[in-house]
Scaffold this motif. Sequence first.
Motif: not given
Lengths: 321, 273
Positions: A137-143
């Motif tokens: 995955v690229r980026g996104g929230s920490e969760l």
Amino acid sequence: MSSSLTAEPSAEHEQTNTDTMQDSFDFERNEQHPENGGQMNEPSQEQEQVNMSVAPHSGRPCMQLKGALVPMTVLELNYFELEQFTRDIKAKTSQAPDFFDNLPIVIGLEKFEENGSLPFKQLIEACQEQSIRVVAVRGGSELLQSAAKQAGLGLLPKQKERQTVETAETASPELPEPSENTQAAQQQETPTVQTQVETVEIIKKVIQKEKQISKVVHQPVRSGQQVYAPDGDLIVLASVSAGAEILADGNIHVYGSLRGRALAGVKGDTQARIFCHSMAAELVSIAGQYKISEDIDRSVLGKPTQVYLDKDALRFKEIDL
Amino acid sequence: MAKIIVITSGKGGVGKTTSSASISTGLALKGNKTVVIDFDVGLRNLDLIMNCERRVVYDFVNVINGEATLNQALIKDKQTDNLFILPASQTRDKEALSKEGVEQVLNELAETFDYIICDSPAGIEHGAQMALYFADEAIIVTNPEVSSVRDSDRILGILQSKSRRAELALDPVKEHLLLTRYSPERVENGEMLAVEDVKEILAIKLLGVIPESKAVLTSSNSGVPVIHDQQTDAGKAYDDAVERLMGRERPHRFLTAQKKGFFKRMFKGSATA
């Protein structure tokens, strides 16, 4: 992109590589259909590297780590709803089944709805049904990222701010500056046109980049002189004397005799090459791998020659003119 | 406007002072008001070659330090009109040459002279750098052997980077190659670099080729620059070089072994047979 694993000791090397990649490929078609569910981009040039070449067992180390640029397709997710996602992805894959066969894919989460939940297991399975392999995955929230990690996916840092790509009308090479475009205009375009636009864009960016960073020397480089081209190529339109030293982070071109020392890719760029009109160098080096004059392939002495790195060995090849 | 020409080489013993003497004499013989300055402070030689060592009272360093006027230090050549010599000091060292002092002397000379010839010391240190710093043109004296060619290449690099013209980003110093002690016979036997090889390595314009000649040593010892003796090959070759320096076309001579050697060998061969 994931951390660049290279055989080079220099941390700067990684930085240089990364910058180049991002500057050169910093674009993306804006093909949003907000009413659609997770929609799929056409194969977009993404950077990725992780290339382990395994040597045959002959006493040599059984592996080495190298940095590489690999084009990757990114699936940009706006939100996730299993049914709609399955429908959308089926529609996409049916357009070009061969392309999607066993295709590694990165899930782009930059546009993913805030606070949205993402069951990675379902997502991966839905992709697998279409024989698409989710690798990271690229980026996104920490969760989201920690969930992705648990699902066995790699994590890539968030893409920098991108610019939208010009429309077909503005894409001709004589109109160089990309302009901001409305989505409406872009939706009219066919993918073929867009792919061409992108290619033009990449080429243009690469050319611009080289223009900025190449260093051109018109005078002979004399014994005792040293010329260094940081961040780019060095072009010498004369001879390089014995006892002179030329260095570049990128390639070296000498349109005369190369009699001195030439060091290309001094920050570790293993793709750098040395070109000269007549090879008589005291020493040549690419990314730290060097050969002195007496070890240079006799057959190229005095001839137009290119030098490049093949695995860890310097190769000398006569240029047929 | 005076032209400042440095005669330099990097390597010692290749013929800088001999060439300075002949070229300055040649320029003066052709009607140019010429001064030749010996920059080799501490190893004063030019006055010997020019046969004026007994007339040296004041020298270059005295003028720089304000201990003498330029007119007191300049020695008028007895053999050639229009020619003056500014000798070096034998008792000082090269640090005595300050950039400001040299500039002041050169500016003063430029008011009255057409050509200012600077005879550089060997090496690439302070003395040599002072000699070339203010130059408009440079004559690089080179022998046809690898170490001399290498050193000439080095000094060319310094001319490009450390001369006044380089520092002020003016037109670069005009470079001329003067190949001395050239022996076409030895080139044919493969014992010596050919003029073409040297030209290719240094990539500068050829001013002249001075053939190896016994007359050069004789004339140096007798204090008469060899250009005065127009019967000798070396004298003729220097004369050609001076003409080219003044912008005239002259074909290059003395580049091939002389044919009479062949007949001599024939004659010798038949005599011994």
